[in-house]
Design a protein around this motif. Sequence first.
Motif, PDB file in Angstrom:
ATOM      1  N   ARG A   1       0.832  -1.194   0.000  1.00  0.00           N
ATOM      2  CA  ARG A   1       0.000   0.000   0.000  1.00  0.00           C
ATOM      3  C   ARG A   1       0.875   1.256   0.000  1.00  0.00           C
ATOM      4  N   ILE A   2       1.904   1.273   0.836  1.00  0.00           N
ATOM      5  CA  ILE A   2       2.820   2.418   0.876  1.00  0.00           C
ATOM      6  C   ILE A   2       3.489   2.610  -0.485  1.00  0.00           C
ATOM      7  N   THR A   3       3.919   1.509  -1.088  1.00  0.00           N
ATOM      8  CA  THR A   3       4.649   1.580  -2.359  1.00  0.00           C
ATOM      9  C   THR A   3       3.797   2.179  -3.467  1.00  0.00           C
ATOM     10  N   TRP A   4       2.582   1.662  -3.646  1.00  0.00           N
ATOM     11  CA  TRP A   4       1.775   2.083  -4.791  1.00  0.00           C
ATOM     12  C   TRP A   4       1.116   3.435  -4.572  1.00  0.00           C
ATOM     13  N   VAL A   5       0.751   3.748  -3.337  1.00  0.00           N
ATOM     14  CA  VAL A   5       0.254   5.095  -3.056  1.00  0.00           C
ATOM     15  C   VAL A   5       1.396   6.097  -3.198  1.00  0.00           C
ATOM     16  N   GLY A   6       2.586   5.721  -2.726  1.00  0.00           N
ATOM     17  CA  GLY A   6       3.740   6.599  -2.881  1.00  0.00           C
ATOM     18  C   GLY A   6       4.101   6.829  -4.333  1.00  0.00           C
ATOM     19  N   LEU A   7       4.019   5.792  -5.158  1.00  0.00           N
ATOM     20  CA  LEU A   7       4.307   5.932  -6.584  1.00  0.00           C
ATOM     21  C   LEU A   7       3.336   6.908  -7.238  1.00  0.00           C
ATOM     22  N   THR A   8       2.090   6.894  -6.801  1.00  0.00           N
ATOM     23  CA  THR A   8       1.065   7.718  -7.438  1.00  0.00           C
ATOM     24  C   THR A   8       1.003   9.123  -6.853  1.00  0.00           C
ATOM     25  N   TYR A   9       1.121   9.230  -5.513  1.00  0.00           N
ATOM     26  CA  TYR A   9       0.886  10.519  -4.863  1.00  0.00           C
ATOM     27  C   TYR A   9       2.091  11.081  -4.115  1.00  0.00           C
ATOM     28  N   GLY A  10       3.091  10.268  -3.847  1.00  0.00           N
ATOM     29  CA  GLY A  10       4.248  10.759  -3.120  1.00  0.00           C
ATOM     30  C   GLY A  10       4.460  10.019  -1.809  1.00  0.00           C
ATOM     31  N   LEU A  11       5.614  10.220  -1.199  1.00  0.00           N
ATOM     32  CA  LEU A  11       6.003   9.463  -0.012  1.00  0.00           C
ATOM     33  C   LEU A  11       5.100   9.731   1.182  1.00  0.00           C
ATOM     34  N   ILE A  12       4.803  10.991   1.477  1.00  0.00           N
ATOM     35  CA  ILE A  12       3.988  11.313   2.655  1.00  0.00           C
ATOM     36  C   ILE A  12       2.597  10.703   2.549  1.00  0.00           C
ATOM     37  N   PRO A  13       1.877  10.881   1.435  1.00  0.00           N
ATOM     38  CA  PRO A  13       0.584  10.178   1.317  1.00  0.00           C
ATOM     39  C   PRO A  13       0.723   8.667   1.418  1.00  0.00           C
ATOM     40  N   GLY A  14       1.860   8.130   0.929  1.00  0.00           N
ATOM     41  CA  GLY A  14       2.074   6.692   1.035  1.00  0.00           C
ATOM     42  C   GLY A  14       2.175   6.241   2.475  1.00  0.00           C
ATOM     43  N   LEU A  15       2.901   6.978   3.290  1.00  0.00           N
ATOM     44  CA  LEU A  15       3.046   6.617   4.699  1.00  0.00           C
ATOM     45  C   LEU A  15       1.732   6.808   5.457  1.00  0.00           C
ATOM     46  N   LEU A  16       0.990   7.850   5.104  1.00  0.00           N
ATOM     47  CA  LEU A  16      -0.283   8.098   5.775  1.00  0.00           C
ATOM     48  C   LEU A  16      -1.346   7.065   5.403  1.00  0.00           C
ATOM     49  N   SER A  17      -1.094   6.288   4.353  1.00  0.00           N
ATOM     50  CA  SER A  17      -2.062   5.258   3.976  1.00  0.00           C
ATOM     51  C   SER A  17      -2.133   4.141   5.023  1.00  0.00           C
ATOM     52  N   VAL A  18      -1.112   4.016   5.876  1.00  0.00           N
ATOM     53  CA  VAL A  18      -1.102   2.950   6.885  1.00  0.00           C
ATOM     54  C   VAL A  18      -2.197   3.153   7.925  1.00  0.00           C
ATOM     55  N   PRO A  19      -2.277   4.318   8.597  1.00  0.00           N
ATOM     56  CA  PRO A  19      -3.394   4.489   9.545  1.00  0.00           C
ATOM     57  C   PRO A  19      -4.754   4.508   8.846  1.00  0.00           C
ATOM     58  N   ARG A  20      -4.769   4.897   7.569  1.00  0.00           N
ATOM     59  CA  ARG A  20      -6.054   4.912   6.857  1.00  0.00           C
ATOM     60  C   ARG A  20      -6.566   3.506   6.572  1.00  0.00           C
ATOM     61  N   LEU A  21      -5.702   2.504   6.667  1.00  0.00           N
ATOM     62  CA  LEU A  21      -6.145   1.130   6.455  1.00  0.00           C
ATOM     63  C   LEU A  21      -7.243   0.730   7.433  1.00  0.00           C
ATOM     64  N   VAL A  22      -7.089   1.134   8.691  1.00  0.00           N
ATOM     65  CA  VAL A  22      -8.083   0.780   9.716  1.00  0.00           C
ATOM     66  C   VAL A  22      -9.427   1.416   9.377  1.00  0.00           C
ATOM     67  N   ILE A  23      -9.396   2.714   9.037  1.00  0.00           N
ATOM     68  CA  ILE A  23     -10.638   3.411   8.695  1.00  0.00           C
ATOM     69  C   ILE A  23     -11.261   2.795   7.448  1.00  0.00           C
ATOM     70  N   GLY A  24     -10.425   2.450   6.475  1.00  0.00           N
ATOM     71  CA  GLY A  24     -10.924   1.849   5.243  1.00  0.00           C
ATOM     72  C   GLY A  24     -11.585   0.508   5.481  1.00  0.00           C
ATOM     73  N   ASN A  25     -11.032  -0.295   6.380  1.00  0.00           N
ATOM     74  CA  ASN A  25     -11.639  -1.597   6.685  1.00  0.00           C
ATOM     75  C   ASN A  25     -13.020  -1.429   7.313  1.00  0.00           C
ATOM     76  N   VAL A  26     -13.147  -0.465   8.220  1.00  0.00           N
ATOM     77  CA  VAL A  26     -14.453  -0.224   8.849  1.00  0.00           C
ATOM     78  C   VAL A  26     -15.447   0.291   7.807  1.00  0.00           C
ATOM     79  N   LEU A  27     -15.003   1.227   6.977  1.00  0.00           N
ATOM     80  CA  LEU A  27     -15.873   1.793   5.944  1.00  0.00           C
ATOM     81  C   LEU A  27     -16.343   0.718   4.968  1.00  0.00           C
ATOM     82  N   ASN A  28     -15.424  -0.105   4.513  1.00  0.00           N
ATOM     83  CA  ASN A  28     -15.785  -1.168   3.571  1.00  0.00           C
ATOM     84  C   ASN A  28     -16.697  -2.207   4.225  1.00  0.00           C
TER      85      ASN A  28
END
Length: 672
Positions: free
Chosen positions: A414-441
């Motif tokens: 997740r960090i790799t592909w988000v970072g490739l598309t949006y940059g390193l900081i959004p890639g790292l922030l995708s980790v805490p968003r995983l929890v929110i995404g699981n609840v939302l889904n």
Amino acid sequence: METHDWLILLRDVFASLTWFVAIVYFLSGSQDLVYDVGAYWLRFWRLYTYKKQPRLSLERLRARDQQRIAVMVPAWNEGEVVASMVDNIIKRVEYENYAIFVGTYPNDPATQACVDRLAKEFPQINKVVTARPGPTTKADCLHNILNTIRAQEEAKGVNFDIILMHDAEDWVHPQSFLLHNYLIPQVDVVQLPILPLPTKWNKWVHWIYADEFSENHMKDVPVREKISGFVPYAGTGTGFSRKVIDFLADEHDGHVFNESSMTEDYSMSKKIREAGLKSVFVTVVLADDKSPWYVPLCKRPMFISNWSYFPMDWTRSVRQKSRWIIGISLQEWEQTGWEGSWLMKENFIKDRKVFVAASASFLGYFILLYFLIFAAGQAGWLPFKLITILVPNTALANLVSFCSFFMILRVTQRITWVGLTYGLIPGLLSVPRLVIGNVLNGLATFRALKVFSDSRRGRAAVRWDNTQHLEGVGDMHGDDSPRQTVPALERPLDDVLHGLTSEDPTEIVSALRFIPAGVSEVERAEVVAYLRGLVTADELRVRAALAQTFGRLPWSELTPTLFLLLNDPDSIVRLNAARALLSRPRVGALLEQAFTAAGPKAMEAIIRIIEQDRRRQREIFTLMDKDNLVVTKATIMVESPILRARYAAFVGSQSADSPADEVSHAPELDTL
């Protein structure tokens, strides 16, 4: 029961849940691992394969003769949004030969008024009003748009070669039309990435879409295409060859899109794959992009993708994701089951495992809570101690270890592909968003089950559960310099000849556009001599423009030169030459000669162009019978199953008509 007994019971319950969750994680993680390995193998394979070939450039895109594109935009309560989207296309997209058809509803006067205002200003805009009040389904709206496109073709005697789908909130890349035009009809369907626009970091819900689409569109879908040939369409940024649209209409009694599905795009992708037609998912950064290697894709102007805002609040997101789950997982499961090859079944598992995966994710958080309480008890922070679930070296402990590995792998991917598309900081922030995404889904999954169950019990009908796009249409990078159309004014012949003899390819291409058709025989002979000399030009754009010119100049002396261009080593020149051939006088004799003497690549180019235009097909079929075009008929029958079927239908319709009707409906036989 004593306290110890309750602790044992609690341990047994959570041990059973852990088995369930661990098995689901292991099976799902194993499937995801295949896609991870496939994605990196595909990237290295492309680097190795393409490093010996020139990268795709704007020059190549612009060299292709512009086919006529119809852009379909379904709109329900999308007035101001669709206005911004259409304005962006007209002012920034580098293309001339297109028309936009906006589907509106009779009970949506606001959107109609907006489209009327646009149509007065821009002749490319066409308003479509559906037969039934909305909301119906998106597929129903698209069918109304298709009917209007066909009516316009009949009224104006034109043909739309490419049917392009876009949503009302899209930011369309300035070069995306050129890319569709370049690839079609060499392939049947082109799907470009659709990615969420980058926004403020605290828009968590919107960024969840960005995380998921980065991994799905930049990793999973390209691997799907290579493994099984299956490309799930996104319902936007999708370009269809006219051959595909007409083929589906023939096969399904005029129903190109599935009106009983909330995700008609996914249903359509299955039908096209099952028919053996070719879909491609295109992720490309043009060679003209000079950005350093570390710049993310969202900041590369020559990364051709379409972008849009997705819902930024919880409620709309749950509704939208529920609609996707209902269409892709439930309705498709109900309507088509598990039919298909084992590769397609693997795709179905990936798309339909959402119910089990969502349940496992929810339960996983409860299991995590059990382990946290267990650790707190062991540390003496609580007055009681839970009984351990994981005993070292047991099957469950080893399985959980595998799952831990898969979890770490998922996070790094997740960090790799988000970072490739949006940059390193959004890639790292995708980790805490995983929890929110699981609840939302998870919530979206349970809502999808309820809505689907209600519809099957007659409580609710399948409708277009359209997402309100409150965020509007955003903006992105791109080569969006103002588009200027060069007026087609006459130039003195001396200026044209001077341009044709220039050493500058740009001047040559410009001169080719202004060659006057009405010149004296002496002047004509001089022009033809210069044109023949350009057949061997080194510059692709010169040869490609030369082929286009032959479609405009009906001079018979140019025919031998046109046949040389039909056998050009570059596919762009061959396709341009094939279009020129089919627009020249006495096309029947030219086709007979071309299919007799041309090479297989030239034949393929001609057939692909014929497959795109039903009106042209009818005229050629008439010529085949009237003028006894034996070679043309044999070639078409052998090389194109679609044309073979349409010829059989044409013969059947002709035999059903009276002789008088046959004469009255016969087209002009010498020209197309």
